[in-house]
Design a protein around this motif. Structure first.
Motif, short mmCIF file in Angstrom:
data_model
loop_
_atom_site.label_atom_id
_atom_site.label_comp_id
_atom_site.label_asym_id
_atom_site.label_seq_id
_atom_site.Cartn_x
_atom_site.Cartn_y
_atom_site.Cartn_z
N GLY A 127 40.41 -6.05 14.56
CA GLY A 127 40.79 -4.47 15.05
C GLY A 127 39.55 -3.46 14.89
O GLY A 127 39.51 -2.74 15.77
N GLY A 128 38.81 -3.76 14.13
CA GLY A 128 37.28 -2.85 14.11
C GLY A 128 36.55 -3.10 15.52
O GLY A 128 36.07 -2.35 15.87
N ILE A 156 34.53 -1.51 21.04
CA ILE A 156 34.75 -1.71 22.43
C ILE A 156 35.21 -0.62 22.87
O ILE A 156 34.53 -0.12 23.83
CB ILE A 156 35.52 -2.79 22.83
CG1 ILE A 156 34.70 -3.97 22.46
CG2 ILE A 156 35.92 -2.86 24.14
CD1 ILE A 156 36.01 -5.59 22.88
N ILE A 157 36.21 0.03 22.51
CA ILE A 157 36.72 1.58 22.89
C ILE A 157 35.74 2.51 22.87
O ILE A 157 35.90 3.40 23.86
CB ILE A 157 37.81 1.78 22.18
CG1 ILE A 157 39.21 0.71 22.53
CG2 ILE A 157 38.52 3.20 22.67
CD1 ILE A 157 40.28 0.89 21.78
N SER A 158 34.98 2.76 21.80
CA SER A 158 33.96 3.57 21.56
C SER A 158 32.78 3.63 22.38
O SER A 158 32.05 4.53 22.43
CB SER A 158 33.54 3.75 20.00
OG SER A 158 32.79 2.57 19.69
N GLU A 159 32.65 2.53 22.93
CA GLU A 159 31.24 2.26 23.70
C GLU A 159 31.12 3.34 24.90
O GLU A 159 32.17 3.59 25.63
CB GLU A 159 31.02 0.70 24.44
CG GLU A 159 30.39 -0.25 23.45
CD GLU A 159 30.18 -1.56 24.05
OE1 GLU A 159 30.01 -1.31 25.13
OE2 GLU A 159 30.37 -2.62 23.48
N LEU A 194 32.47 11.13 12.74
CA LEU A 194 32.27 10.36 11.58
C LEU A 194 33.40 9.73 11.03
O LEU A 194 33.59 8.44 10.43
CB LEU A 194 31.59 11.27 10.32
CG LEU A 194 31.23 10.65 8.95
CD1 LEU A 194 30.03 9.53 9.49
CD2 LEU A 194 30.50 11.80 7.94
N PRO A 195 34.48 10.24 10.71
CA PRO A 195 35.90 9.53 10.32
C PRO A 195 36.42 8.54 11.06
O PRO A 195 36.42 7.38 10.34
CB PRO A 195 37.04 10.96 10.50
CG PRO A 195 36.01 12.06 10.02
CD PRO A 195 35.01 11.70 11.00
N GLU A 196 36.04 8.66 12.43
CA GLU A 196 36.40 7.48 13.39
C GLU A 196 35.43 6.35 13.15
O GLU A 196 35.75 5.05 13.17
CB GLU A 196 36.39 8.00 14.66
CG GLU A 196 37.46 8.79 15.12
CD GLU A 196 37.11 9.49 16.77
OE1 GLU A 196 38.06 9.98 17.17
OE2 GLU A 196 35.93 9.52 16.91
N GLU A 205 21.68 1.77 20.31
CA GLU A 205 21.31 2.84 21.32
C GLU A 205 21.35 2.57 22.57
O GLU A 205 21.90 3.19 23.41
CB GLU A 205 19.67 3.40 20.94
CG GLU A 205 19.21 4.52 21.99
CD GLU A 205 17.78 4.89 21.53
OE1 GLU A 205 17.44 5.81 22.17
OE2 GLU A 205 17.27 4.29 20.72
N LYS A 206 21.04 1.31 22.92
CA LYS A 206 21.14 0.78 24.18
C LYS A 206 22.37 0.79 24.87
O LYS A 206 22.90 0.96 25.98
CB LYS A 206 20.64 -0.57 24.37
CG LYS A 206 20.55 -1.50 25.76
CD LYS A 206 20.06 -2.92 25.38
CE LYS A 206 20.10 -3.61 26.79
NZ LYS A 206 19.57 -4.95 26.65
N SER A 207 23.40 0.33 23.80
CA SER A 207 24.98 0.30 24.12
C SER A 207 25.57 1.69 24.14
O SER A 207 26.71 1.69 24.21
CB SER A 207 25.73 -0.60 23.22
OG SER A 207 25.04 -1.94 23.44
N LEU A 208 24.91 2.80 23.80
CA LEU A 208 25.35 4.17 23.69
C LEU A 208 26.52 4.22 22.60
O LEU A 208 27.41 4.94 22.66
CB LEU A 208 25.90 4.61 24.91
CG LEU A 208 24.99 4.72 26.09
CD1 LEU A 208 25.73 5.22 27.45
CD2 LEU A 208 23.77 5.50 26.02
N LYS A 209 26.14 3.34 21.49
CA LYS A 209 27.44 3.23 20.30
C LYS A 209 26.85 4.48 19.35
O LYS A 209 25.59 4.83 19.18
CB LYS A 209 27.24 2.01 19.78
CG LYS A 209 27.66 0.88 20.33
CD LYS A 209 27.88 -0.28 19.46
CE LYS A 209 28.38 -1.38 20.42
NZ LYS A 209 28.61 -2.65 19.61
N SER A 210 27.94 5.16 18.81
CA SER A 210 27.63 6.08 17.75
C SER A 210 27.40 5.25 16.35
O SER A 210 28.14 4.30 16.17
CB SER A 210 28.90 7.06 17.40
OG SER A 210 29.33 7.75 18.48
#
Length: 289
Positions: free
Chosen positions: A150-151, A156-159, A165-167, A236-241
């Motif tokens: 699930g995580g 994947i959705i967040s990319e 911060l809560p998300e 950073e490359k994947s534009l992830k938070s």
């Protein structure tokens, strides 16, 4: 002290893993063994064994369960590195599984390790059938859609999108935290801890899992391939938070320090025999890989 203890547990686990999957000459077994025997900290099974020893049990008697935990973790790394996921080139200092065996076989290797983990627990003979079922349930839930998978789906959705911060905390509690909680919950079950102690240990594990992920985000900024076993800068490359992109390095380090304190506070009433868990929290806070 804690570093030596973890190295001792790692050596025991590595020895057991080396004899786990007899090479039958198939490409699948070669692929499974390639990642399973590639090294790594073995933190999750080591945590399971360490806690059993704190409870006065003979940890080596439960090596099949420990190896099952590592099989689940290794499967998750193989799949996480796939081109359709993070598309990483290195893991544990070696080329990722799909770089050697191709994405299809790497997927099968991950699937093989996932399912084999539950076979291992079902064959742990010195545990009652009911307890084995509960252990399988704990690990399956931690690895499944309400846990690590699930995580990963949230990841994947967040990319390419900014997360709050809560998300981010929710994603990491599932993706990373559940497979750190599971070894502790499983050891507590085997040791037949009372409900209050189980809750304290689980709370410790929750904070330890978050601490581990924050330090992982910090390492992704300043770490190296040699130290981490994987290329830095991939978030950073994947534009992830991450905790670093949201909070900045200074605030992320402060949050790591706070989670370290919270982990220790959770077990503060359990007595001196649990001191090595405090040492473990300090070890994760200061880790370089």
């Amino acid at each position: 002290m804690i570093g030596s203890l973890l190295n001792e547990k790692k050596a025991d686990i590595d020895k057991e893993l080396a004899n786990l999957l007899a090479d039958n000459g198939s490409e699948l077994y070669k692929s499974m063994n390639y990642s399973l025997l590639a090294g790594g900290k073995r933190l999750r099974p080591a945590l399971f064994l360490m806690l059993l020893e704190i409870f006065g049990l003979e940890a080596r008697s439960y090596m099949k369960v420990a190896c099952a935990i590592e099989c689940i973790h290794t499967y998750s790394l193989i799949h996480d590195d796939l081109p359709a996921m993070d598309n990483d080139d290195y893991r544990r200092g070696k080329l990722t599984n799909h770089k050697i065996f191709g994405p299809g076989m790497a997927t099968m290797a991950g699937d093989g390790l996932l399912t084999y983990a539950f076979e291992l627990i079902s064959n742990q003979e010195n545990i009652s059938p009911d307890t084995r079922c509960y252990l399988i349930s704990i690990l399956a839930k931690a690895a499944g859609p309400d846990g690590m998978v699930g995580g990963q789906a949230l990841d994947i959705i967040s990319e390419g999108h900014s997360s709050s911060l809560p998300e981010l905390r929710k994603m990491d509690s599932l993706k990373t935290g559940c497979l750190i909680c599971a070894p502790i919950d499983m050891a507590a079950l085997i040791a037949k801890c009372d409900e209050e102690m189980q809750k304290s240990l689980h709370e410790f594990a929750v904070h330890l899992g978050l601490l581990f992920q924050i330090t992982d985000d910090l390492l992704d900024v300043h770490g190296s391939l040699k130290e981490m076993g994987k290329l830095p800068g991939q978030d950073e490359k994947s534009l992830k938070s991450t905790y670093v992109t949201i909070l900045g390095e200074g605030k992320a380090q402060e949050l790591a320090n706070a989670e370290n304190r919270r982990a220790k506070a959770a077990i503060s009433k359990l007595g001196s025999s649990f001191e090595r868990l405090n040492d473990l929290a300090d070890y994760v806070l200061a880790r370089a890989n």
